[in-house]
Design an enzyme around this catalytic site. Structure first.
Site, PDB file in Angstrom:
ATOM      1  CD  GLU A  50      -3.121  -0.685   0.000  1.00  0.00           C
ATOM      2  OE1 GLU A  50      -3.000   0.396  -0.399  1.00  0.00           O
ATOM      3  OE2 GLU A  50      -3.865  -1.809  -0.495  1.00  0.00           O
ATOM      4  CE1 TYR A 103      -6.742   3.266  -0.780  1.00  0.00           C
ATOM      5  CE2 TYR A 103      -4.283   3.173  -0.463  1.00  0.00           C
ATOM      6  CZ  TYR A 103      -5.339   2.827  -0.891  1.00  0.00           C
ATOM      7  OH  TYR A 103      -5.350   1.478  -1.459  1.00  0.00           O
ATOM      8  CG  ASP A 128      -7.859   4.054  -4.460  1.00  0.00           C
ATOM      9  OD1 ASP A 128      -8.903   4.344  -4.626  1.00  0.00           O
ATOM     10  OD2 ASP A 128      -6.956   3.476  -5.049  1.00  0.00           O
TER      11      ASP A 128
END
Length: 364
Positions: free
Chosen positions: A47, A130, A148
């Site tokens: 991520e 996020y 996102d």
DNA sequence: ATCCCGGTTA
DNA sequence: TAACCGGGAT
């Protein structure tokens, strides 16, 4: 016709997405297969890399990082300069420094285990709204909804939001949360992001393969091309400077490490002047130019685009005796320059030097 | 050539 | 709010 198969509208948008995901999810090295439990370390690493960066770019970097540092403890124990070296080319280098800091915090203060709560994840360096939601949902199955750019686009189209995304962050977040299931929150999050990346693309979305057309306001009104509204960005101003490729008689190049903060923070660089406020190399260049005024030649320019400006860098080549410049300077073998970890701009400068040297009988 | 795309931090 | 990169589409 309508009675041959069950009406799709008997399935809600969440179920439809999960069905689509079961059939069409991308196979990615950080994703758990089948009933495997996701590895929080791999989810987190992926991520961070995926911030501002596409999947195809991330995959080889992810595999390399896992090879070198298979656990968070090993990453925490790494030299930060080696982490930056492996990150070179991915961009946004603050991510790499924060990644390393975060690994050390998890190792030292959390017994090597990531916190499972979104709010706790949010406190860690490099983890914003996020990523906190993504890790909580994907790694721990928490009720969290990462938003996102993909999610924003899908939501904006489905709900036919015709005002700029920027002004609707909260609305979009709540709409996305509303459709998040109680179970499989991680799959749901990844389903929306996969859909955004592979079907509901920014331009020319592939609506004929989309599982959500019957729910999609933009599709039903033939407005997918106009949603989401793109905010016009001001065009980047141009800067110019001069980069110095300084080569010694051992065929080594002089590189410096930049300070940790700001542009290309912590990365290796070729000395350059004229385009940054901090003129760290002007004295070095002045001395070099005085000592060997006849050994330099401008071989051309390289161009590079940063977030907020365009850069044109003239390339000047200097040849020096190996013994003239040794104290405290860092020479790197030109033959191994690909493996030292240069950011793209500096790689362009070195490649330009090499190609211009090849194409000239007398480069000096 | 010129656009467009995108999370976190200070 | 502006700074922070590199890749891809047109």
């Amino acid at each position: 016709m309508e009675n041959i198969t069950p009406r799709r509208s008997s399935i809600n948008i969440t179920e439809q997405l999960l069905l689509w995901y079961d059939a069409h999810q991308r196979i990615l090295p950080w994703r758990a297969v089948g009933r495997e439990t996701p590895d929080p370390y791999r989810v987190w690493l992926s991520e961070i890399m995926l911030q501002q960066t596409q999947v195809v770019t991330v995959v080889p970097y992810f595999n390399r990082f896992i090879d070198l540092w298979p656990t968070i403890e090993s990453l925490a124990a790494a030299d930060v300069n080696n982490v930056l070296r492996e990150w070179a080319g991915l961009g946004y280098y603050a991510r790499a420094r924060n990644l390393h800091r975060c690994a050390q915090i998890i190792t030292r203060d959390h017994a090597g285990e990531f916190p499972k709560e979104e709010a706790e994840l949010l406190k860690l360096p490099g983890i914003g709204p996020y990523t906190a939601a993504a890790v909580a949902a994907i790694a721990f199955g928490k009720d969290a909804t990462p938003v996102d750019g993909n999610v924003e686009r899908v939501i904006a189209r489905v709900y036919r939001i015709k005002t700029p995304i920027k002004e609707n962050k909260l609305i979009i977040k709540s709409l996305a949360s509303k459709t998040t299931p109680k179970a499989r929150t991680g799959d749901y999050a990844q389903a929306v992001m996969d859909l955004g990346a592979t079907v509901c693309t920014p331009r020319r979305p592939l609506c004929f393969t989309c599982p959500l057309t019957e729910f999609c306001g933009a599709f039903l009104h033939e407005e997918t091309h106009a949603i989401p509204i793109s905010k016009k960005q001001k065009k980047a101003p141009k800067r110019e400077g001069t980069a110095y490729v300084i080569i010694n008689t051992a065929n080594e190049i002089l590189l410096y490490r930049r300070t940790d903060r700001g542009l290309l923070g912590g990365m290796l660089e070729v000395p350059s002047v004229g385009w940054e406020q901090d003129e760290r190399h002007s004295e070095l260049i002045r001395k070099l130019t005085m000592c060997i005024p006849h050994s330099k030649a401008i071989t051309g320019t390289v161009e590079h685009v940063f977030t907020h400006f365009k850069l044109v860098l003239r390339v000047v080549v200097m040849r020096v005796e190996k013994n003239d410049w040794h104290a405290g300077l860092h020479w790197y073998s030109l033959d191994k320059i690909e493996s030292v970890g240069l950011p793209k701009l500096m790689l362009k400068v070195v490649k330009h030097f090499r190609s211009s040297a090849e194409n000239s009988n007398n480069p000096m």
